[in-house]
Design a protein around this motif. Structure first.
Motif, PDB file in Angstrom:
ATOM      1  N   LEU A  23       0.830  -1.212   0.000  1.00  0.00           N
ATOM      2  CA  LEU A  23       0.000   0.000   0.000  1.00  0.00           C
ATOM      3  C   LEU A  23       0.867   1.266   0.000  1.00  0.00           C
ATOM      4  O   LEU A  23       0.615   2.200  -0.760  1.00  0.00           O
ATOM      5  N   LEU A  24       1.901   1.293   0.838  1.00  0.00           N
ATOM      6  CA  LEU A  24       2.799   2.452   0.872  1.00  0.00           C
ATOM      7  C   LEU A  24       3.529   2.624  -0.463  1.00  0.00           C
ATOM      8  O   LEU A  24       3.723   3.749  -0.933  1.00  0.00           O
ATOM      9  N   TYR A  25       3.930   1.516  -1.080  1.00  0.00           N
ATOM     10  CA  TYR A  25       4.586   1.593  -2.387  1.00  0.00           C
ATOM     11  C   TYR A  25       3.638   2.192  -3.427  1.00  0.00           C
ATOM     12  O   TYR A  25       4.044   3.054  -4.212  1.00  0.00           O
ATOM     13  N   CYS A  26       2.402   1.752  -3.422  1.00  0.00           N
ATOM     14  CA  CYS A  26       1.432   2.280  -4.389  1.00  0.00           C
ATOM     15  C   CYS A  26       1.146   3.762  -4.153  1.00  0.00           C
ATOM     16  O   CYS A  26       0.958   4.518  -5.108  1.00  0.00           O
ATOM     17  N   ILE A  27       1.119   4.179  -2.895  1.00  0.00           N
ATOM     18  CA  ILE A  27       0.844   5.578  -2.589  1.00  0.00           C
ATOM     19  C   ILE A  27       2.006   6.476  -3.002  1.00  0.00           C
ATOM     20  O   ILE A  27       1.812   7.525  -3.622  1.00  0.00           O
ATOM     21  N   PHE A  28       3.225   6.083  -2.668  1.00  0.00           N
ATOM     22  CA  PHE A  28       4.373   6.970  -2.842  1.00  0.00           C
ATOM     23  C   PHE A  28       5.119   6.785  -4.161  1.00  0.00           C
ATOM     24  O   PHE A  28       6.030   7.556  -4.461  1.00  0.00           O
ATOM     25  N   LYS A  29       4.777   5.781  -4.953  1.00  0.00           N
ATOM     26  CA  LYS A  29       5.488   5.539  -6.205  1.00  0.00           C
ATOM     27  C   LYS A  29       5.360   6.716  -7.159  1.00  0.00           C
ATOM     28  O   LYS A  29       6.352   7.153  -7.757  1.00  0.00           O
ATOM     29  N   SER A  30       4.194   7.276  -7.286  1.00  0.00           N
ATOM     30  CA  SER A  30       4.001   8.385  -8.223  1.00  0.00           C
ATOM     31  C   SER A  30       4.701   9.655  -7.748  1.00  0.00           C
ATOM     32  O   SER A  30       5.052  10.497  -8.568  1.00  0.00           O
ATOM     33  N   ALA A  31       4.921   9.797  -6.449  1.00  0.00           N
ATOM     34  CA  ALA A  31       5.610  10.980  -5.930  1.00  0.00           C
ATOM     35  C   ALA A  31       7.118  10.897  -6.130  1.00  0.00           C
ATOM     36  O   ALA A  31       7.811  11.918  -6.028  1.00  0.00           O
ATOM     37  N   CYS A  32       7.647   9.721  -6.418  1.00  0.00           N
ATOM     38  CA  CYS A  32       9.093   9.532  -6.529  1.00  0.00           C
ATOM     39  C   CYS A  32       9.569   9.371  -7.965  1.00  0.00           C
ATOM     40  O   CYS A  32      10.702   8.948  -8.190  1.00  0.00           O
ATOM     41  N   ILE A  33       8.745   9.686  -8.933  1.00  0.00           N
ATOM     42  CA  ILE A  33       9.153   9.570 -10.330  1.00  0.00           C
ATOM     43  C   ILE A  33       9.803  10.879 -10.772  1.00  0.00           C
ATOM     44  O   ILE A  33       9.206  11.949 -10.668  1.00  0.00           O
ATOM     45  N   LYS A  34      11.054  10.788 -11.234  1.00  0.00           N
ATOM     46  CA  LYS A  34      11.787  11.939 -11.746  1.00  0.00           C
ATOM     47  C   LYS A  34      12.351  11.562 -13.112  1.00  0.00           C
ATOM     48  O   LYS A  34      13.043  10.555 -13.251  1.00  0.00           O
ATOM     49  N   ASN A  35      12.045  12.366 -14.096  1.00  0.00           N
ATOM     50  CA  ASN A  35      12.505  12.132 -15.468  1.00  0.00           C
ATOM     51  C   ASN A  35      12.097  10.751 -15.981  1.00  0.00           C
ATOM     52  O   ASN A  35      12.843  10.091 -16.691  1.00  0.00           O
ATOM     53  N   GLY A  36      10.950  10.277 -15.588  1.00  0.00           N
ATOM     54  CA  GLY A  36      10.443   9.001 -16.061  1.00  0.00           C
ATOM     55  C   GLY A  36      10.994   7.791 -15.332  1.00  0.00           C
ATOM     56  O   GLY A  36      10.674   6.666 -15.667  1.00  0.00           O
ATOM     57  N   ILE A  38      12.030   5.949 -11.397  1.00  0.00           N
ATOM     58  CA  ILE A  38      11.719   5.986  -9.968  1.00  0.00           C
ATOM     59  C   ILE A  38      12.994   6.241  -9.179  1.00  0.00           C
ATOM     60  O   ILE A  38      14.010   5.572  -9.386  1.00  0.00           O
ATOM     61  N   ASP A  39      12.939   7.208  -8.277  1.00  0.00           N
ATOM     62  CA  ASP A  39      14.041   7.484  -7.363  1.00  0.00           C
ATOM     63  C   ASP A  39      13.835   6.590  -6.133  1.00  0.00           C
ATOM     64  O   ASP A  39      13.034   6.891  -5.257  1.00  0.00           O
ATOM     65  N   TYR A  40      14.579   5.488  -6.086  1.00  0.00           N
ATOM     66  CA  TYR A  40      14.350   4.487  -5.052  1.00  0.00           C
ATOM     67  C   TYR A  40      14.780   4.952  -3.662  1.00  0.00           C
ATOM     68  O   TYR A  40      14.253   4.475  -2.666  1.00  0.00           O
ATOM     69  N   MET A  41      15.720   5.874  -3.583  1.00  0.00           N
ATOM     70  CA  MET A  41      16.124   6.374  -2.265  1.00  0.00           C
ATOM     71  C   MET A  41      14.977   7.142  -1.606  1.00  0.00           C
ATOM     72  O   MET A  41      14.692   6.940  -0.428  1.00  0.00           O
ATOM     73  N   TRP A  42      14.335   8.028  -2.355  1.00  0.00           N
ATOM     74  CA  TRP A  42      13.198   8.767  -1.789  1.00  0.00           C
ATOM     75  C   TRP A  42      12.015   7.846  -1.537  1.00  0.00           C
ATOM     76  O   TRP A  42      11.263   8.034  -0.583  1.00  0.00           O
ATOM     77  N   LEU A  43      11.840   6.834  -2.377  1.00  0.00           N
ATOM     78  CA  LEU A  43      10.770   5.859  -2.145  1.00  0.00           C
ATOM     79  C   LEU A  43      11.028   5.086  -0.855  1.00  0.00           C
ATOM     80  O   LEU A  43      10.114   4.850  -0.066  1.00  0.00           O
ATOM     81  N   PHE A  44      12.297   4.740  -0.604  1.00  0.00           N
ATOM     82  CA  PHE A  44      12.685   4.063   0.633  1.00  0.00           C
ATOM     83  C   PHE A  44      12.391   4.941   1.841  1.00  0.00           C
ATOM     84  O   PHE A  44      11.844   4.479   2.842  1.00  0.00           O
ATOM     85  N   ILE A  45      12.718   6.229   1.738  1.00  0.00           N
ATOM     86  CA  ILE A  45      12.498   7.159   2.848  1.00  0.00           C
ATOM     87  C   ILE A  45      11.001   7.381   3.083  1.00  0.00           C
ATOM     88  O   ILE A  45      10.523   7.350   4.216  1.00  0.00           O
ATOM     89  N   LEU A  46      10.243   7.592   2.020  1.00  0.00           N
ATOM     90  CA  LEU A  46       8.812   7.856   2.175  1.00  0.00           C
ATOM     91  C   LEU A  46       8.052   6.629   2.669  1.00  0.00           C
ATOM     92  O   LEU A  46       7.127   6.751   3.480  1.00  0.00           O
ATOM     93  N   CYS A  47       8.425   5.445   2.186  1.00  0.00           N
ATOM     94  CA  CYS A  47       7.742   4.235   2.656  1.00  0.00           C
ATOM     95  C   CYS A  47       8.114   3.918   4.103  1.00  0.00           C
ATOM     96  O   CYS A  47       7.336   3.318   4.829  1.00  0.00           O
ATOM     97  N   GLY A  48       9.293   4.323   4.534  1.00  0.00           N
ATOM     98  CA  GLY A  48       9.706   4.080   5.910  1.00  0.00           C
ATOM     99  C   GLY A  48       9.213   5.117   6.890  1.00  0.00           C
ATOM    100  O   GLY A  48       9.285   4.923   8.100  1.00  0.00           O
ATOM    101  N   LEU A  49       8.701   6.222   6.384  1.00  0.00           N
ATOM    102  CA  LEU A  49       8.266   7.314   7.257  1.00  0.00           C
ATOM    103  C   LEU A  49       7.215   6.891   8.282  1.00  0.00           C
ATOM    104  O   LEU A  49       7.345   7.235   9.464  1.00  0.00           O
ATOM    105  N   PRO A  50       6.172   6.123   7.923  1.00  0.00           N
ATOM    106  CA  PRO A  50       5.209   5.715   8.964  1.00  0.00           C
ATOM    107  C   PRO A  50       5.817   4.833  10.051  1.00  0.00           C
ATOM    108  O   PRO A  50       5.370   4.845  11.182  1.00  0.00           O
ATOM    109  N   PHE A  51       6.856   4.068   9.717  1.00  0.00           N
ATOM    110  CA  PHE A  51       7.495   3.212  10.705  1.00  0.00           C
ATOM    111  C   PHE A  51       8.512   3.979  11.546  1.00  0.00           C
ATOM    112  O   PHE A  51       8.893   3.531  12.616  1.00  0.00           O
TER     113      PHE A  51
END
Length: 117
Positions: A23-36, A38-51
């Motif tokens: 669910l967190l991946y689906c929510i934050f995936k679109s926010a982490c797309i840069k130049n087509g 996925i920026d996996y570092m920001w996705l890692f940070i955003l998905c880990g934020l609730p924890f």
């Protein structure tokens, strides 16, 4: 352990963390797309934020102005996201471990009750 306890433990330790991570991946995936891509570092940070929310505010520096308080506040979010990302990875590893453990418990450890005649 009874069969119901084993299933409940499996749902709590395996299915729920995987569902939350998906669910967190689906929510934050679109926010982490840069130049087509996925920026996996920001996705890692955003998905880990609730924890990492309970650990975010460990570095509160008293005093200062808004110019120093706001960057420290944002730094707390980034550090909390990184720590929470590692917590999320750990929970996913535990979830992967509980799949064969639950199979073992269901097959070998549940002994049917003996009937009295």
């Amino acid at each position: 352990m009874t069969k119901g306890e084993i299933i409940k433990d499996f749902l709590k330790k395996s299915v729920l963390p995987v569902a939350v991570a998906a669910l967190l991946y689906c929510i934050f995936k679109s926010a982490c797309i840069k130049n087509g891509e996925i920026d996996y570092m920001w996705l890692f940070i955003l998905c880990g934020l609730p924890f990492g929310i309970p650990r975010m505010f460990a570095w509160i520096v008293p005093g200062g102005s808004l110019g120093t308080a706001l960057p420290l506040f944002l730094l707390n979010f980034v550090i909390g996201g990184i720590i929470g990302g590692f917590v999320l990875v750990w929970r996913l590893l535990v979830a992967a471990w509980y799949v064969p453990l639950t199979g073992y418990r269901l097959v070998l450890c549940v002994v049917p009750a003996k009937r009295k005649m």
